[in-house]
Design an enzyme around this catalytic site. Sequence first.
Site, PDB file in Angstrom:
ATOM      1  N   ASP A 193     -10.601   4.035  -1.344  1.00  0.00           N
ATOM      2  CA  ASP A 193     -11.202   3.015  -0.478  1.00  0.00           C
ATOM      3  C   ASP A 193     -12.723   2.936  -0.630  1.00  0.00           C
ATOM      4  O   ASP A 193     -13.410   3.949  -0.655  1.00  0.00           O
ATOM      5  CB  ASP A 193     -10.884   3.316   0.990  1.00  0.00           C
ATOM      6  CG  ASP A 193      -9.419   3.081   1.303  1.00  0.00           C
ATOM      7  OD1 ASP A 193      -8.630   2.879   0.367  1.00  0.00           O
ATOM      8  OD2 ASP A 193      -9.077   3.108   2.497  1.00  0.00           O
ATOM      9  N   ASP A 238       0.829  -1.211   0.000  1.00  0.00           N
ATOM     10  CA  ASP A 238       0.000   0.000   0.000  1.00  0.00           C
ATOM     11  C   ASP A 238       0.868   1.269   0.000  1.00  0.00           C
ATOM     12  O   ASP A 238       1.643   1.491   0.922  1.00  0.00           O
ATOM     13  CB  ASP A 238      -0.885  -0.074   1.258  1.00  0.00           C
ATOM     14  CG  ASP A 238      -2.007   0.933   1.256  1.00  0.00           C
ATOM     15  OD1 ASP A 238      -1.994   1.839   0.412  1.00  0.00           O
ATOM     16  OD2 ASP A 238      -2.888   0.809   2.125  1.00  0.00           O
TER      17      ASP A 238
HETATM   18  C1  GLA Z   1      -5.501   2.190   2.790  1.00  0.00           C
HETATM   19  C2  GLA Z   1      -6.002   1.069   1.895  1.00  0.00           C
HETATM   20  C3  GLA Z   1      -7.037   0.267   2.675  1.00  0.00           C
HETATM   21  C4  GLA Z   1      -6.414  -0.280   3.948  1.00  0.00           C
HETATM   22  C5  GLA Z   1      -5.842   0.846   4.777  1.00  0.00           C
HETATM   23  C6  GLA Z   1      -5.036   0.338   5.940  1.00  0.00           C
HETATM   24  O1  GLA Z   1      -6.491   3.116   3.066  1.00  0.00           O
HETATM   25  O2  GLA Z   1      -6.527   1.561   0.712  1.00  0.00           O
HETATM   26  O3  GLA Z   1      -7.527  -0.787   1.860  1.00  0.00           O
HETATM   27  O4  GLA Z   1      -5.412  -1.200   3.604  1.00  0.00           O
HETATM   28  O5  GLA Z   1      -4.974   1.675   4.002  1.00  0.00           O
HETATM   29  O6  GLA Z   1      -4.412   1.346   6.663  1.00  0.00           O
END
Ligand code: GLA
Length: 517
Positions: free
Chosen positions: A341, A281
Amino acid sequence: MKSRHKRLLAIGFIAVSLIATTLAAFVSANQSPEPLTGNWVVRTPTTNNDGTLRTTYLNLKQDGQKITGTIRVTQFYYKISESTGGPDGFTITGSMMDGKTERKVQYEGKLAGDQLQISTRRRPTDPPTQMVAVRAPAGEGAMPARNPLPALHKVADNGLARTPPMGWNSWNKFAGRVDDATVRSIADAMATNGMKEAGYQYINIDDTWEAGRDAQGNIQTNKKFPDMKALADYVHSKGLKLGIYSSPGPNTCAGYEGSYGHEEQDARTYANWGIDYLKYDWCGARNLYTDEEMPAVYQIMGDALLKQKRPIVYSLCQYGRLDVWKWGADVGGNLWRTTGDIRDAWDSMTRIGFNQNDLAPYAKPGHWNDPDMLEIGNGAMTNDEYRTHMSLWAILAAPLLAGNDLRSMSPEILAILTNKDVIAVNQDKLGKQGQRVWQTGEQEIWTRSLSGGDVAVAVFNRGKDEAKITVKTADLKITGKWKARDLWTHQDVNWPADGDYSVTVPSHGVVMLKLSR
Ligand code: GLA
């Protein structure tokens, strides 16, 4: 005589200048800097009760009534852009250093002995959080230097994910509350409730498992995960696979330890633990690298994973920036997030899901567009809406990563997640992502070509009233006689030879069919 005089003069001059420099040095060393100047740190335990700390650094330079410097709130770096006041009471405002994000922080504070009493508000309407900062060594908490990036090359295909990965991920439901016991009991549920049988396989731990590093730089797990290898053994004993999460930056999105500068070492650790899947990520990397540098940054981990003896699925998470679908496969990615997200809300799910049409050409066996994890069963959508979610993700050849509590879902939710007819569409060997073939207002028809010449058809009604929708075979570009099966009622339906097919679709619902010759 003359020359002796000259020498004396020179000696006198040297002596005077020596005294002067020593004096100046003495004065400057003892001239106390203005009292707020220095590096200040606040350490607070995370709210996740995992033994890790949050750190806030205020690196201040006071110049009379002006304060400049930087603020770091774990993974967020700010430059002080405004200040008022001094040691008896000051306000500083920091603006995000990446120059792109509009985010700001503000602290009020005052000097109290050798400490700083500071307070901040998460939102302007929140009550202030009070904290005490103490002096930290200069340089501690500073942004690390950029590591050089490798030249781009094509990372070999790891041969994994020939169909979209299926499993579960902890984030949507548990966020920072995920722990060893939860993961074990979720694995138990998946192994026994019919999900494993339906094809679900990966149990993926998302952010917040990490602690710091040991003296050799090995990543440590925090109190919530006492023994990752034992956990992997357990999950494997259920016939399932274990996934984990990290970031190419120094910190993850939730502020935990990232893989920056330890990419190969971490890949090795994951392999030794028995990890089968990595979600990687971007978050903390944005402080060091530009979006244009993403391919090189992701390639580092792509290469590192490929060097391990253990096959590890590589999931890129950088929210679809820089058209990741065009280069994700080249850096070793098996899937790549195409959006920000998802939330458990009709608006969020549909805004994401119905926006994936143009990405269809980039999906293929081994390499998938990822419109984010499922929210099915998290409670804020109706079952019709969750059926739309499942059907759309199936048409999109999207990864099916359940994001709910598998231990306590209703039979209806389980039935949605384990609908084998819909899953068969998602997992079709051809690996061709479907597309929209017709739209009028809030009604849409999407199709997906399946192996053996079959066609999946999903008739969506995004409107707030039930609607009668007519599927024109011309729009599907098919003619002749077809067998049709409704994938939600599991009934055969009469498909008119060269005619139109009309069907009533509930509000926010879907009718999904499979046509075969
Ligand atoms: C980001 C990702 C999410 C999750 C969070 C965790 O927002 O897009 O899917 O993994 O980080 O902190």
